[in-house]
Write a protein that holds these residues in place. Structure first.
Motif, short mmCIF file in Angstrom:
data_model
loop_
_atom_site.label_atom_id
_atom_site.label_comp_id
_atom_site.label_asym_id
_atom_site.label_seq_id
_atom_site.Cartn_x
_atom_site.Cartn_y
_atom_site.Cartn_z
N ILE A 1 62.43 18.42 29.79
CA ILE A 1 61.42 17.77 28.96
C ILE A 1 61.42 18.44 27.60
CG2 ILE A 1 58.95 17.30 28.69
CD1 ILE A 1 58.84 17.64 31.84
N CYS A 2 61.55 17.64 26.53
CA CYS A 2 61.63 18.18 25.18
C CYS A 2 60.26 18.25 24.51
CB CYS A 2 62.56 17.33 24.31
SG CYS A 2 62.65 17.91 22.59
N LEU A 3 60.04 19.36 23.83
CA LEU A 3 58.85 19.57 23.00
C LEU A 3 59.36 19.97 21.62
CD1 LEU A 3 57.30 21.76 25.73
CD2 LEU A 3 56.19 19.65 24.98
N HIS A 4 59.10 19.16 20.60
CA HIS A 4 59.62 19.47 19.27
C HIS A 4 58.87 20.63 18.63
CE1 HIS A 4 61.46 15.39 19.48
NE2 HIS A 4 62.39 16.00 18.79
N GLY A 5 59.62 21.64 18.21
CA GLY A 5 59.00 22.81 17.61
C GLY A 5 58.42 22.56 16.23
N ASP A 6 58.88 21.51 15.54
CA ASP A 6 58.40 21.26 14.17
C ASP A 6 57.19 20.33 14.14
OD1 ASP A 6 60.38 19.18 14.97
OD2 ASP A 6 59.86 18.31 13.04
N THR A 7 56.78 19.79 15.30
CA THR A 7 55.62 18.90 15.34
C THR A 7 54.34 19.71 15.13
OG1 THR A 7 56.75 17.43 16.90
CG2 THR A 7 54.35 17.24 16.76
N PRO A 8 53.43 19.26 14.26
CA PRO A 8 52.15 19.97 14.11
C PRO A 8 51.45 20.07 15.47
CG PRO A 8 52.42 18.38 12.34
CD PRO A 8 53.56 18.14 13.30
N MET B 1 50.60 21.61 22.36
CA MET B 1 51.27 20.56 23.13
C MET B 1 52.07 21.17 24.26
SD MET B 1 52.20 17.11 22.92
CE MET B 1 52.12 16.69 21.18
N ALA B 2 52.86 22.19 23.95
CA ALA B 2 53.70 22.83 24.96
C ALA B 2 52.85 23.46 26.06
CB ALA B 2 54.59 23.89 24.30
N GLN B 3 51.79 24.12 25.68
CA GLN B 3 50.92 24.76 26.67
C GLN B 3 50.25 23.73 27.57
OE1 GLN B 3 48.51 26.95 23.88
NE2 GLN B 3 49.73 28.82 24.12
N ALA B 4 49.82 22.61 26.99
CA ALA B 4 49.17 21.57 27.78
C ALA B 4 50.14 20.94 28.77
CB ALA B 4 48.58 20.50 26.87
N VAL B 5 51.36 20.67 28.33
CA VAL B 5 52.36 20.07 29.22
C VAL B 5 52.71 21.03 30.35
CG1 VAL B 5 54.76 19.28 29.37
CG2 VAL B 5 53.30 18.49 27.50
#
Length: 257
Positions: free
Chosen positions: A221-228, A233-237
C-alpha cells in the motif's frame, strides 16, 4: 495473520529544499522508494534516507522517474524503448551504489509519477523499463500498479513482483489513477484513506470511483511522502490495519500467476 507492506516515496528533497518528513515516515512504513536524483532528490538526500532506512530495517527500493526536476517527474515525456530502459538502469545503478555504501541493498524498484502512469497504460513501455531494471539485477522485485499494464508486463516477464494499491489516490474504471488535476484525485482525509484501504483489502480488489471492482492481489500500500499531512495519513492507515489484525511487513516479492 494476514500481512501487507506499507511503502512511501522518500528522498524527494533537493539540496536545501526539503520535501516531506522522511525520518517520521520511516518509523511507520516497511518499504521505502528512494528518488534517484532525476525527478527529485540528490546524492546527499539519497545517502541520508538510505542510512536511516538501514538503521530502521526498512526495505530499500529505487524510484526512477523522468528527468524533470521542475515538474517533479509528473509531466509526460517521450522516450524510445531502449532509452527508457537506459533511463531506468542509470537511476537503479545510482541507488544500488548509495544503498551499498549505507550498508544495505536495493531490494525493489517502483516507477515514479508520469513514467509510472504511462507504463500503467502502455505495456510496451512497462516491459522496456522492467527489462532494463532486470538486466541489472534479475532478482529485483518489481512494484507494479495493480490491475494495469505494469502488472501484465511483470507477469509476462515472470519476475518477482509486488502489486500495489494507493491509500491517498482515487482510481479510474480501468484501474489507473485519476489525474491529479481533477477534483477528488488526491485524498487528504486520513480516516477516509484508512477506510478505503480496508475495503480494498477485504474485497481483494481495487475500487474505482466509477465502475466495478477490479480483482487483484494486494501486496503493498502506497503512502505519498509529499502529500500534506502524510504522517497522519500513514499513522491512520497503519493503525486501521493493525486493528484488523493485519501485520505490517515487507512484501515477499512472489512472481505473478
Amino acid at each position: 495473520m494476514r500481512t501487507v507492506d506499507l511503502n512511501a516515496d522518500l528522498g524527494e528533497g533537493f539540496g536545501a529544499w526539503e520535501m516531506g518528513d522522511d525520518a517520521a515516515l520511516l518509523g511507520v512504513i516497511s518499504s521505502a522508494n528512494v528518488a534517484c536524483g532525476v525527478h527529485a532528490g540528490d546524492w546527499d538526500v539519497m545517502a541520508r534516507v538510505m542510512r536511516e532506512a538501514v538503521a530502521r530495517g526498512v526495505g530499500i527500493g529505487a524510484h526512477p522517474g523522468f528527468p524533470d526536476l521542475q515538474g517533479f517527474g509528473r509531466r509526460e515525456m517521450q522516450f524510445s524503448p531502449d532509452s527508457a530502459a537506459n533511463l531506468v538502469r542509470w537511476q537503479l545503478g545510482a541507488a544500488q551504489a548509495m544503498a551499498r555504501a549505507a550498508g544495505g541493498a536495493v531490494r525493489h524498484l517502483k516507477l515514479h509519477g508520469a513514467l509510472a502512469n504511462m507504463a500503467a497504460r502502455d505495456e510496451a513501455l512497462a516491459l522496456a523499463c522492467f527489462r532494463g531494471a532486470l538486466s541489472v539485477d534479475p532478482a529485483l522485485v518489481l512494484v507494479v500498479l495493480a490491475g494495469t499494464a505494469q502488472e501484465r508486463a511483470a507477469r509476462q516477464l515472470g519476475a518477482p513482483a509486488a502489486c500495489e494499491i494507493f491509500a491517498d489516490r482515487a482510481y479510474q474504471a480501468d484501474g489507473t489513477l485519476l489525474d491529479r488535476r481533477l477534483p477528488g484525485a488526491v485524498i487528504h482525509d486520513p480516516q477516509l484513506a484508512a477506510r478505503r484501504v480496508l475495503a480494498m483489502l477485504r474485497a481483494g480488489a481495487i475500487q474505482p470511483e466509477d465502475g466495478p471492482p477490479i480483482p487483484t492481489r494486494i501486496d503493498t500500500i502506497c503512502l505519498h511522502g509529499d502529500t500534506p499531512g502524510a504522517i497522519g495519513m500513514a499513522q491512520a492507515v497503519r493503525a486501521a490495519l493493525e486493528a484488523e489484525d493485519v501485520a505490517i511487513t515487507a512484501f515477499p516479492g512472489e512472481p505473478l500467476r
